[in-house]
Design a protein around this motif. Structure first.
Motif, PDB file in Angstrom:
ATOM      1  N   LYS A  86      10.081  -2.110   6.774  1.00 58.77           N
ATOM      2  CA  LYS A  86       9.146  -0.984   6.996  1.00 58.77           C
ATOM      3  C   LYS A  86       7.788  -1.151   6.308  1.00 58.77           C
ATOM      4  N   PHE A  87       7.341  -2.393   6.244  1.00 58.03           N
ATOM      5  CA  PHE A  87       5.964  -2.577   5.776  1.00 58.03           C
ATOM      6  C   PHE A  87       4.988  -2.099   6.844  1.00 58.03           C
ATOM      7  N   ASP A  88       3.775  -1.816   6.406  1.00 60.23           N
ATOM      8  CA  ASP A  88       2.739  -1.313   7.305  1.00 60.23           C
ATOM      9  C   ASP A  88       1.631  -2.339   7.543  1.00 60.23           C
ATOM     10  N   TYR A  89       1.650  -3.426   6.753  1.00 57.70           N
ATOM     11  CA  TYR A  89       0.454  -4.286   6.660  1.00 57.70           C
ATOM     12  C   TYR A  89       0.961  -5.674   6.282  1.00 57.70           C
ATOM     13  N   MET A 101       8.282 -11.290  11.160  1.00 53.14           N
ATOM     14  CA  MET A 101       7.628 -10.008  11.465  1.00 53.14           C
ATOM     15  C   MET A 101       8.688  -8.930  11.702  1.00 53.14           C
ATOM     16  N   ARG A 102       9.835  -9.327  12.286  1.00 52.75           N
ATOM     17  CA  ARG A 102      10.912  -8.347  12.448  1.00 52.75           C
ATOM     18  C   ARG A 102      11.398  -7.889  11.069  1.00 52.75           C
ATOM     19  N   ALA A 162       3.894  -8.978  15.124  1.00 52.30           N
ATOM     20  CA  ALA A 162       3.684  -7.833  14.225  1.00 52.30           C
ATOM     21  C   ALA A 162       3.608  -6.545  15.043  1.00 52.30           C
ATOM     22  N   HIS A 163       2.956  -6.608  16.185  1.00 53.32           N
ATOM     23  CA  HIS A 163       2.871  -5.429  17.056  1.00 53.32           C
ATOM     24  C   HIS A 163       4.224  -5.075  17.640  1.00 53.32           C
ATOM     25  N   ASP A 189       1.539  -0.554  17.168  1.00 54.81           N
ATOM     26  CA  ASP A 189       0.108  -0.846  17.073  1.00 54.81           C
ATOM     27  C   ASP A 189      -0.547  -0.187  15.856  1.00 54.81           C
ATOM     28  N   ALA A 190       0.275   0.408  14.977  1.00 51.01           N
ATOM     29  CA  ALA A 190      -0.274   0.876  13.691  1.00 51.01           C
ATOM     30  C   ALA A 190      -0.091  -0.184  12.605  1.00 51.01           C
TER      31      ALA A 190
END
Ligand code: GLA
Length: 609
Positions: A184-187, A176-177, A241-242, A247-248
């Motif tokens: 810089k993934f969002d999803y 996740m890091r 992930a958070h 939290d986006a």
């Protein structure tokens, strides 16, 4: 032994796992004073975008993905909301000895940055530069789905058994890091084959090429699965992930509805699959729709049922089957489902772009209130009603599931409109107004046909809102699930106007048109938001002799408590909840009974202004 152990492990899932620090821990039946869904700013409306899987499976490369991203922009789809570009399975080449993931740079040439892992930064930078968002894929186990199900693909991970373990099992923090902080993934979409399909008897393992994983998911078999362990793996990944994406960050749970994921998904992620992969057939698409259609009480802003990506452009939903393609999209929009396109956008038929680009359909799918539609069944005719934001605003889907023409209808009672009142009617696919209507709307639908309407009408009682008219404000915080009930229920134990076993909610021989049915030993959180004065309902106990205590809390203060036995006449509750932000409904079965707790109902449950 394993049977009871595994089912027992499924009890009270939503409250027993502590891996999510943001979630306050409360005893399941104590009022929390919170709306305890996955704490997130992401996916406040269902995610929209494009994913290469349905078009290319593992035969994907950067040129195709970049061209598709570009096409989202040039076709205008991006401006209409289709902003996520989500890479699926196939991108990972190997796991390096220090645990970092190496990108398949033959597939993603821009990832060649001189480092031994490569970097997706140029790629995500490209997407972000187009105003788009970027998604990536992993698995909760050691291996992914393609390694099992696309075993002949040339784009499988390479190297030793350990190097080919590109799933995130044991690497939650690191992966996740890498994905969120470094790339810089969002999803992230997190699959689950790694904990399902690598048993000692499965071909990847018997071939000697993969390490066995004692299955946590046995498809279609809750007792043999370990829901709590699966939930814990997603919780750990969601928390990481958070930590690295804020939290986006959007978390997509892909456990195909297995391991009770439809009932804990809302606590662990932004969207959760409820069914197997959609195949490009009418039957499969209907099956996936049916896997979400009774789940309105589980969805809302930031947390969505996911019947899978759209099959539009393929098989029964290609340019030669526009009726079916339109019905498929109608079902996803009325169900507040994610709209993830999966056809080749580079030379896409304009008629398909027009179909998925219908802004009135998109406005329904993306309506800010986030209420998933509620179904009514009449043989092959199906009516789904969705309450939109704004007084008297409704969307209605009239669907013909079958191959013969049918007449489908929606009534003012189903819409909550005043009898005799008139409503304006907008036909979304025709992009035209119809004559205003009164009391009923009927439509004769061809085989597999549908109509999608937006209505503006007059509520029967403007001061009263039934909970089923605002399911997004309802959170099933404790569902009363026990070893016995886990097996006795459908996919969603809490249902609108229906008991968990699918029978109607009845009291004194009369069925309630509204309300929530579930098991006793349950707690429901309502996001009242200070908008209401009173909570009203008729509490009922269904088919059991055990008394049940029904409690209503307003911001954690007990405001009403009644004891109900199945034999006594129905007793309405009218509780003062003036100004409360959170109203909670708790039902507790008297102790001493054996077997499953009673099914109960909050008949005609409503909040009053
Ligand atoms: C599973 C998922 C699909 C897709 C494939 C990739 O089957 O459900 O959506 O991601 O894996 O292998």
């Amino acid at each position: 032994m394993p049977r009871t152990r595994h089912i027992r492990a499924a009890i009270a899932l939503s409250v027993t796992i502590t891996a999510q620090p943001a979630m306050a821990q409360v005893a399941p039946l104590e009022p929390s004073g919170r709306f305890s869904v996955y704490p997130s700013r992401a996916a406040q409306t269902p995610p929209m975008g494009w994913n290469p899987w349905n078009a290319f499976r593992t035969d994907v490369d950067e040129a195709k993905v970049r061209a598709s991203a570009q096409a989202l922009v040039t076709t205008g789809l991006a401006a209409k909301g289709y902003t996520y570009v989500n890479i699926d399975d196939g991108w990972a080449l190997k796991r390096l000895p220090d645990g970092r993931l190496r990108i398949r740079d033959s597939m993603f040439p821009s990832s060649k940055t001189g480092s031994d892992t490569g970097s997706f930064l140029p790629f995500t930078g490209f997407l972000h530069g187009l105003g788009l968002k970027a998604g990536l894929y992993t698995d909760i186990g050691r291996n992914t789905c393609a390694q099992r199900w696309d075993a002949d693909s040339p784009n499988l991970p390479e190297g030793t058994i350990a190097e080919r373990q590109v799933g995130s099992f044991g690497h939650a923090e690191q992966d996740m890091r890498t994905m969120f902080a470094d790339w810089k993934f969002d999803y992230v979409k997190i699959d689950a084959c790694g904990v399902a399909d690598y048993t000692p008897a499965d071909p990847p393992v018997t071939s000697g090429n993969y390490q066995a994983f004692a299955p946590m998911i046995v498809r279609g078999d809750i007792p043999k699965s370990d829901p709590r362990a699966v939930e814990a793996l997603y919780a750990t990944l969601g928390e990481a992930a958070h930590r690295f994406g804020g939290d986006a960050a959007t978390l997509s749970i892909c456990a195909w509805g297995e391991a009770l994921s439809p009932i804990w998904g809302h606590v662990r992620g932004n969207l959760w699959r409820t069914s197997p992969d959609v195949e490009f057939t009418w039957k499969s698409m209907l099956g996936n729709f049916d896997s979400v259609v009774d789940g309105a009480l589980y969805a809302g802003p930031g947390h969505w049922n996911d019947p899978d990506m759209l099959a539009v452009g393929h098989g029964d939903f290609d340019v030669h089957h526009l009726t079916e393609a339109r019905s498929h999209v109608t079902m996803w929009a009325i169900a507040a489902a994610p709209l993830l396109l999966g056809f080749d956008l580079r030379n896409a038929p304009p008629v398909l772009l027009d179909l998925v680009g219908n802004t009135e359909m998109i406005a329904i799918d993306q309506d800010a209130a986030g209420n998933q539609g509620v179904p009514y069944r009449d043989g092959d005719a199906m009516t789904v009603v969705r309450t939109l934001s704004g007084t008297g605003q409704r969307a209605v889907a009239l669907l013909n599931r079958g191959a013969q023409p049918v007449t489908a209808r929606v009534t003012w009672a189903q819409l909550g409109f005043a009898p005799g009142s008139s409503a304006t009617v907008r036909d979304v696919w025709a992009r035209a107004d119809r004559e205003p209507a009164t009391d009923t709307i009927t439509a004769t639908l061809p085989a597999h046909g549908s109509v999608l309407l937006r209505l503006a009408g007059t509520p029967a009682d403007p001061s009263t809102t039934f909970l089923d008219e605002m399911p997004a404000r309802v959170n099933i915080a404790a569902d009363g699930l026990t070893p016995e009930t886990a097996l006795a229920m459908g996919k969603f134990p809490a249902r609108i106007a229906t008991a968990p076993d699918g029978t109607p909610l009845v009291a004194a021989g009369k069925a309630f048109a509204h309300g929530i049915g579930l098991f006793a030993n349950s707690r429901i959180e309502l996001r009242a938001g200070g908008d209401f004065r009173r909570f009203v309902a008729i509490p009922v106990v269904l088919g059991s002799k055990r008394p049940v205590r029904f409690r209503v809390y307003a911001d954690r203060k007990l405001v009403r408590e009644v004891s109900v036995t199945p034999t006594q006449p129905p007793q309405p509750i009218d509780a003062n909840v003036a100004g409360a932000k959170i109203v909670e409904l708790v039902a507790v079965a008297a102790s001493g009974g054996t077997g499953r707790p009673p099914m109960i109902g909050w008949g005609n449950a409503a909040l009053r202004r």
